[in-house]
Scaffold this motif. Sequence first.
Motif, PDB file in Angstrom:
ATOM      1  N   PRO A 122       0.822  -1.211   0.000  1.00 56.56           N
ATOM      2  CA  PRO A 122       0.000   0.000   0.000  1.00 56.56           C
ATOM      3  C   PRO A 122       0.853   1.257   0.000  1.00 56.56           C
ATOM      4  CG  PRO A 122       0.078  -0.939   2.202  1.00 56.56           C
ATOM      5  CD  PRO A 122       0.761  -1.924   1.297  1.00 56.56           C
ATOM      6  N   THR A 123       0.372   2.311  -0.648  1.00 54.26           N
ATOM      7  CA  THR A 123       1.092   3.579  -0.666  1.00 54.26           C
ATOM      8  C   THR A 123       0.105   4.735  -0.738  1.00 54.26           C
ATOM      9  OG1 THR A 123       2.887   4.813  -1.748  1.00 54.26           O
ATOM     10  CG2 THR A 123       1.349   3.660  -3.188  1.00 54.26           C
ATOM     11  N   PHE A 124       0.445   5.840  -0.087  1.00 57.73           N
ATOM     12  CA  PHE A 124      -0.398   7.026  -0.080  1.00 57.73           C
ATOM     13  C   PHE A 124      -0.262   7.800  -1.392  1.00 57.73           C
ATOM     14  CE2 PHE A 124       0.188   6.425   4.501  1.00 57.73           C
ATOM     15  CZ  PHE A 124      -1.091   6.663   4.990  1.00 57.73           C
ATOM     16  N   SER A 125      -1.341   8.443  -1.818  1.00 57.91           N
ATOM     17  CA  SER A 125      -1.281   9.393  -2.920  1.00 57.91           C
ATOM     18  C   SER A 125      -0.549  10.644  -2.451  1.00 57.91           C
ATOM     19  CB  SER A 125      -2.684   9.752  -3.401  1.00 57.91           C
ATOM     20  OG  SER A 125      -3.422  10.379  -2.359  1.00 57.91           O
ATOM     21  N   PRO A 126      -0.013  11.452  -3.376  1.00 58.92           N
ATOM     22  CA  PRO A 126       0.715  12.661  -2.970  1.00 58.92           C
ATOM     23  C   PRO A 126      -0.115  13.633  -2.137  1.00 58.92           C
ATOM     24  CG  PRO A 126       1.218  12.122  -5.244  1.00 58.92           C
ATOM     25  CD  PRO A 126       0.125  11.188  -4.820  1.00 58.92           C
ATOM     26  N   ASP A 127      -1.434  13.702  -2.392  1.00 57.17           N
ATOM     27  CA  ASP A 127      -2.268  14.612  -1.607  1.00 57.17           C
ATOM     28  C   ASP A 127      -2.755  13.997  -0.300  1.00 57.17           C
ATOM     29  OD1 ASP A 127      -4.275  12.847  -2.380  1.00 57.17           O
ATOM     30  OD2 ASP A 127      -5.298  14.278  -3.685  1.00 57.17           O
ATOM     31  N   GLY A 128      -2.405  12.721  -0.052  1.00 61.32           N
ATOM     32  CA  GLY A 128      -2.736  12.068   1.202  1.00 61.32           C
ATOM     33  C   GLY A 128      -4.179  11.650   1.352  1.00 61.32           C
ATOM     34  N   ARG A 129      -4.966  11.729   0.287  1.00 59.91           N
ATOM     35  CA  ARG A 129      -6.396  11.443   0.393  1.00 59.91           C
ATOM     36  C   ARG A 129      -6.746   9.986   0.097  1.00 59.91           C
ATOM     37  NH1 ARG A 129      -9.047  16.705  -2.743  1.00 59.91           N
ATOM     38  NH2 ARG A 129      -8.220  18.301  -1.298  1.00 59.91           N
ATOM     39  N   VAL A 132      -3.336   3.423  -2.675  1.00 54.94           N
ATOM     40  CA  VAL A 132      -3.379   2.436  -3.753  1.00 54.94           C
ATOM     41  C   VAL A 132      -2.574   1.228  -3.321  1.00 54.94           C
ATOM     42  CG1 VAL A 132      -2.724   1.938  -6.142  1.00 54.94           C
ATOM     43  CG2 VAL A 132      -3.775   4.121  -5.573  1.00 54.94           C
ATOM     44  N   PHE A 133      -3.044   0.030  -3.668  1.00 52.03           N
ATOM     45  CA  PHE A 133      -2.382  -1.204  -3.247  1.00 52.03           C
ATOM     46  C   PHE A 133      -2.669  -2.306  -4.247  1.00 52.03           C
ATOM     47  CE2 PHE A 133      -6.624  -1.033  -1.560  1.00 52.03           C
ATOM     48  CZ  PHE A 133      -7.118  -2.321  -1.629  1.00 52.03           C
ATOM     49  N   GLY A 167       2.280  -5.606  -9.119  1.00 52.74           N
ATOM     50  CA  GLY A 167       2.945  -5.571  -7.826  1.00 52.74           C
ATOM     51  C   GLY A 167       2.744  -4.246  -7.126  1.00 52.74           C
ATOM     52  N   ALA A 168       3.585  -3.983  -6.117  1.00 54.38           N
ATOM     53  CA  ALA A 168       3.461  -2.802  -5.263  1.00 54.38           C
ATOM     54  C   ALA A 168       3.519  -1.517  -6.080  1.00 54.38           C
ATOM     55  CB  ALA A 168       4.566  -2.810  -4.221  1.00 54.38           C
ATOM     56  N   PRO A 169       2.511  -0.635  -5.939  1.00 56.00           N
ATOM     57  CA  PRO A 169       2.441   0.588  -6.755  1.00 56.00           C
ATOM     58  C   PRO A 169       3.210   1.758  -6.163  1.00 56.00           C
ATOM     59  CG  PRO A 169       0.465   0.377  -5.438  1.00 56.00           C
ATOM     60  CD  PRO A 169       1.304  -0.833  -5.132  1.00 56.00           C
ATOM     61  N   SER A 170       3.473   2.764  -7.009  1.00 59.30           N
ATOM     62  CA  SER A 170       4.118   4.011  -6.598  1.00 59.30           C
ATOM     63  C   SER A 170       3.511   5.145  -7.428  1.00 59.30           C
ATOM     64  CB  SER A 170       5.627   3.933  -6.831  1.00 59.30           C
ATOM     65  OG  SER A 170       6.263   5.168  -6.572  1.00 59.30           O
TER      66      SER A 170
END
Length: 318
Positions: A122-129, A132-133, A167-170
């Motif tokens: 899992p990773t946060f979007s740049p705006d933190g809202r 995505v995983f 796989g793991a997103p960015s």
Amino acid sequence: MRRWLGAVVALGLLGACEPFEDGGGGGTTGDVLFDKGFAFVRGDRNIYVVDDDGDPNSPQRLTTSGGAYTPSISRDGTSIVFVQKAGTTTSLQTVPTTGGTVATLLSSNDAACGTCTNFRGPTFSPDGRTIVFAFDRGAGSNSSLARINVNGSGFTELTPGTTISYGAPSFFPNGNTVLAPAGNNTFQYNQLAFVPAAGGSPTYVSLGNEVLAIANRAVVSPDGRQVALDGRLSSGSTRIFVGNVSGTGLSGNLRRLTDYTASTVQESFPSWASTTSLGFLFNDSGGDPSIYRAPVSSTASSVTLAVPAANEPFYGPI
């Protein structure tokens, strides 16, 4: 490498965005309050953080229940999202970087996502809202990508009906595109997928040169101009590679980050510490993995120890 990953397979049900009450939360206090640095797990499978100004031998423990995997820090540095495994259930959970209550956002087979299992990266979007995983849709199916809001609502599959695995997103820094390893199955991520964060058809790019597949993670640099990944070689070793990237593809060949050549060396889980440096997992001759740093340049370089006895690192905020 298998023991680093700790494969997660999950079934079960937990409520969305509920406090995790089985001993989670709190944790011990390190010598410096976390502002910027590494989040990681240790052998007890709890989440730890260590600030750049703190003692890497005395990290702050944020969870106590174990079963934690692949932490990721929000862009404002206040929260960590991670995968939690408890028995036959996996879930996405968050915990403040300064310690506190652990909240469950989504669990395997929740009504919101149906037969989703095996959450990863899992990773946060740049705006933190949003977060995505990657996840699996039922036994034996290909893995997919999904997005949820940070309160656990709004589950949306980004790659429905997929015929390949992700796989793991960015995120790219503008938040419009997600980069993820992709391939015919979860053991052969031999492409990079550029996936619209709002939904739409992905673009796929082959890795080229000596990298056969991505072992765990591909991450976009803070300025959106480079990608770092852990590439599996024909020898079976993994090395960190860096390449120039745009929102739709690679430019030129991938290049090695470090100058190590021994087959016993394994490098994995890259994380950008700035636009010109990376933190990553380093292991030699089968010992305990630790976090190292290395500068990013046109030629391979040496490394320096950042945090001993640590696993699955993620640096933030950047």
